[in-house]
Design an enzyme around this catalytic site. Structure first.
Site, PDB file in Angstrom:
ATOM      1  N   GLU A   5       0.826  -1.206   0.000  1.00 39.86           N
ATOM      2  CA  GLU A   5       0.000   0.000   0.000  1.00 39.86           C
ATOM      3  C   GLU A   5       0.863   1.260   0.000  1.00 39.86           C
ATOM      4  O   GLU A   5       0.507   2.261  -0.622  1.00 39.86           O
ATOM      5  CB  GLU A   5      -0.946   0.001   1.199  1.00 39.86           C
ATOM      6  CG  GLU A   5      -2.028  -1.057   1.130  1.00 39.86           C
ATOM      7  CD  GLU A   5      -2.868  -0.938  -0.130  1.00 39.86           C
ATOM      8  OE1 GLU A   5      -3.368   0.165  -0.405  1.00 39.86           O
ATOM      9  OE2 GLU A   5      -3.011  -1.948  -0.843  1.00 39.86           O
ATOM     10  N   TRP A  31      -9.475   8.614  -7.707  1.00 39.86           N
ATOM     11  CA  TRP A  31     -10.679   8.948  -8.455  1.00 39.86           C
ATOM     12  C   TRP A  31     -10.598   8.483  -9.910  1.00 39.86           C
ATOM     13  O   TRP A  31     -11.579   7.957 -10.455  1.00 39.86           O
ATOM     14  CB  TRP A  31     -10.958  10.450  -8.376  1.00 39.86           C
ATOM     15  CG  TRP A  31     -11.719  10.753  -7.127  1.00 39.86           C
ATOM     16  CD1 TRP A  31     -11.217  11.197  -5.938  1.00 39.86           C
ATOM     17  CD2 TRP A  31     -13.118  10.562  -6.920  1.00 39.86           C
ATOM     18  NE1 TRP A  31     -12.212  11.297  -5.008  1.00 39.86           N
ATOM     19  CE2 TRP A  31     -13.397  10.918  -5.584  1.00 39.86           C
ATOM     20  CE3 TRP A  31     -14.162  10.136  -7.723  1.00 39.86           C
ATOM     21  CZ2 TRP A  31     -14.683  10.856  -5.041  1.00 39.86           C
ATOM     22  CZ3 TRP A  31     -15.445  10.075  -7.193  1.00 39.86           C
ATOM     23  CH2 TRP A  31     -15.696  10.434  -5.865  1.00 39.86           C
ATOM     24  N   TRP A  80     -15.726  12.435 -12.393  1.00 40.93           N
ATOM     25  CA  TRP A  80     -14.973  12.200 -11.164  1.00 40.93           C
ATOM     26  C   TRP A  80     -14.425  13.480 -10.545  1.00 40.93           C
ATOM     27  O   TRP A  80     -14.136  13.529  -9.336  1.00 40.93           O
ATOM     28  CB  TRP A  80     -13.827  11.220 -11.422  1.00 40.93           C
ATOM     29  CG  TRP A  80     -12.849  11.624 -12.495  1.00 40.93           C
ATOM     30  CD1 TRP A  80     -12.870  11.259 -13.807  1.00 40.93           C
ATOM     31  CD2 TRP A  80     -11.709  12.479 -12.349  1.00 40.93           C
ATOM     32  NE1 TRP A  80     -11.817  11.826 -14.493  1.00 40.93           N
ATOM     33  CE2 TRP A  80     -11.082  12.575 -13.615  1.00 40.93           C
ATOM     34  CE3 TRP A  80     -11.133  13.150 -11.273  1.00 40.93           C
ATOM     35  CZ2 TRP A  80      -9.927  13.329 -13.840  1.00 40.93           C
ATOM     36  CZ3 TRP A  80      -9.985  13.912 -11.488  1.00 40.93           C
ATOM     37  CH2 TRP A  80      -9.391  13.991 -12.748  1.00 40.93           C
TER      38      TRP A  80
END
Length: 473
Positions: free
Chosen positions: A277, A385, A362
């Site tokens: 991550e 997004w 978006w």
């Protein structure tokens, strides 16, 4: 006596701060400076939640410096003008800072570096906030990556942990007034709405260290399975601390390595998904640096002519305020408003709902997140997004449309997350907590709204638009 200016930006920490470390090593004393210049970040000046965090982070940094015999001089205005004035007044022969990667700031910093050197002042910039510079990770052809997995494979292979530098015990600081106070920057809301932020966050370097300790001590072992459950504290919540530079990714990496040595191979394997991550954060900065147009424009040019709907004020406000009638969507948006943060799984769901079920561009969602997230970060916000909308790098295809009901039933099985943020639903015995419209009598009693859109019909319309044959309104 040699003097250097250390220009703090989003590196609001004393430990593992390369610019500060270099200045202290090379010079007899330092002038510690923060310049508030939000106009220089346009069109992405910090939003309201970010300003709240910045205020408290500056207060925390001031306290850390005062305990070491130093002070943070806070100024407001044009960065080059402030630096030039302070160079003249202090006799500083060098300015040090840690790099930022937003397009407007890359251009600004290049101009400042050139101007300072033209004045005969040394100007040094360093990497303090990434595991690798965006230009250091390249494809076999020497270009930027557009897909995460090969990017991460390349970076992970080259990644070498190193012990972070400790915070200095004492700082020989240039004498002078402290300029403005954080309060004088007027970063706090005039009308208090921040009680939930105070209750959930501790901005500053000490808060970042505490969050890492808490996460590393217990939660990390179950991260791979717990991170998708919004009702469970299974994520690190380090993102705002990383954005403001209260902790560095290298500090986190080193802590993971230390814990792995203490706890063995099984623990190291459990930590790998979290390190990955951090890799996504690196990938976001890699993309922003190489594709600086993407905060405003689709990375995939095929979406330039896509049939997005024009938002009406009521629909967009219902989404922003958590009144869509879709429980897990509304729970996420109310969590965001109350705490300045939203669980990552739910971020994907609310983004899919906006871009596909409501078929709004978006950018409307990105702007709302920018104003309300304490971890609003241009690189991460843009990647998230565009990924959700299907318009960006390594994106979820546009035709992948999350069903918020089945997602809620899978990741919020007992409805604990929904019930926490939608108390009007928790008060009644819904058998379909993620689809309360299936019990219309209870729904009417609850006061919770009916859905603003039919999930099946809006999904079909989105797929038709993607196929280039959207039905007329």
């Amino acid at each position: 006596m040699s003097t250097a200016i250390v220009w703090f930006r989003r590196d609001l920490r004393l430990a593992d701060n390369p610019a500060l470390e270099l200045a202290l090593r090379r010079h007899a004393r330092v002038l510690l400076l923060y310049i508030h210049a939000p106009r220089e970040e346009a069109p992405w000046a910090p939003g309201a939640a970010s300003r709240w965090w910045l205020h408290h982070s500056l207060v925390a940094l001031q306290g850390s410096l005062q305990s070491r015999g130093a002070a943070l001089q806070i100024r407001r205005g044009d960065s080059l003008a402030v630096l030039t004035e302070l160079v003249k007044n202090s006799g500083a022969d060098a300015v040090y800072w840690n790099r930022l990667y937003e397009p407007a700031l890359v251009a600004r910093d290049a101009r400042i570096k050139q101007a300072l050197r033209a004045l005969g002042v040394q100007a040094h910039s360093t990497n303090a906030n990434l595991l690798a510079e965006p230009w250091e990770v390249a494809t076999g052809q020497g270009g930027p990556y557009r897909v995460f997995t090969p990017f991460w494979r390349n970076l992970r292979t080259a990644l070498q942990p190193r012990p972070p530098a400790d915070a200095p015990r004492h700082i020989a600081a240039f004498p002078g007034d402290g300029g403005l106070s954080p309060q004088e920057l007027r970063l706090q809301p005039r009308i208090p709405w921040d009680a939930g932020l105070h209750a959930n966050w501790q901005p500053g370097e000490a808060g970042a260290a505490a969050a890492l300790d808490a996460f590393g001590a217990a939660a990390l072992r179950g991260y791979a399975t717990q991170r998708d459950l919004p009702a469970t504290p299974g994520t690190s919540r380090l993102s705002p601390h990383l954005h403001f530079g209260e902790i560095s990714p290298r500090q986190i990496h080193w802590r993971l390595v230390e814990l792995g040595r203490e706890r063995g191979e099984a623990w190291r394997e459990a930590a790998e998904p979290f390190l990955r991550e951090l890799g996504w954060r690196e990938f976001a900065h890699h993309l922003l640096y190489h594709f600086p147009q993407t905060p405003q424009a689709d990375l995939n040019p095929q979406f330039a002519a896509f049939d997005w709907r024009e938002p009406d004020a009521g629909t967009l406000a219902a989404w922003q305020q958590g009144r869509t009638g879709i429980p897990i969507i509304d729970a996420g948006l109310r969590e965001l408003w109350h705490t300045g943060w939203m669980h990552n799984r739910v971020r994907m769901l609310v983004a899919s709902f906006l871009c596909k079920n409501l078929r709004l561009h978006w950018r409307h969602g990105a702007r709302w997140f920018w104003d309300t997230l304490v971890d609003a970060d241009l690189a991460n916000n843009t990647l998230g997004w565009q990924w959700s909308a299907g318009t960006g790098a390594d994106a979820a295809p546009y035709f992948r449309i999350f069903n918020p009901v089945t997602q809620g039933e899978r990741f919020d099985t007992d409805g604990a997350y929904v019930k926490r943020w939608l108390p009007e639903l928790a008060a009644l015995p819904f058998n379909h907590i993620h689809a309360p419209w299936k019990q219309p009598a209870l729904l009417a009693r609850s006061g919770y709204p009916a859905p603003i859109v039919d999930l099946a019909e809006s999904r079909a319309a989105a797929l038709a638009a993607y196929a280039g044959r959207a039905p007329s309104a």
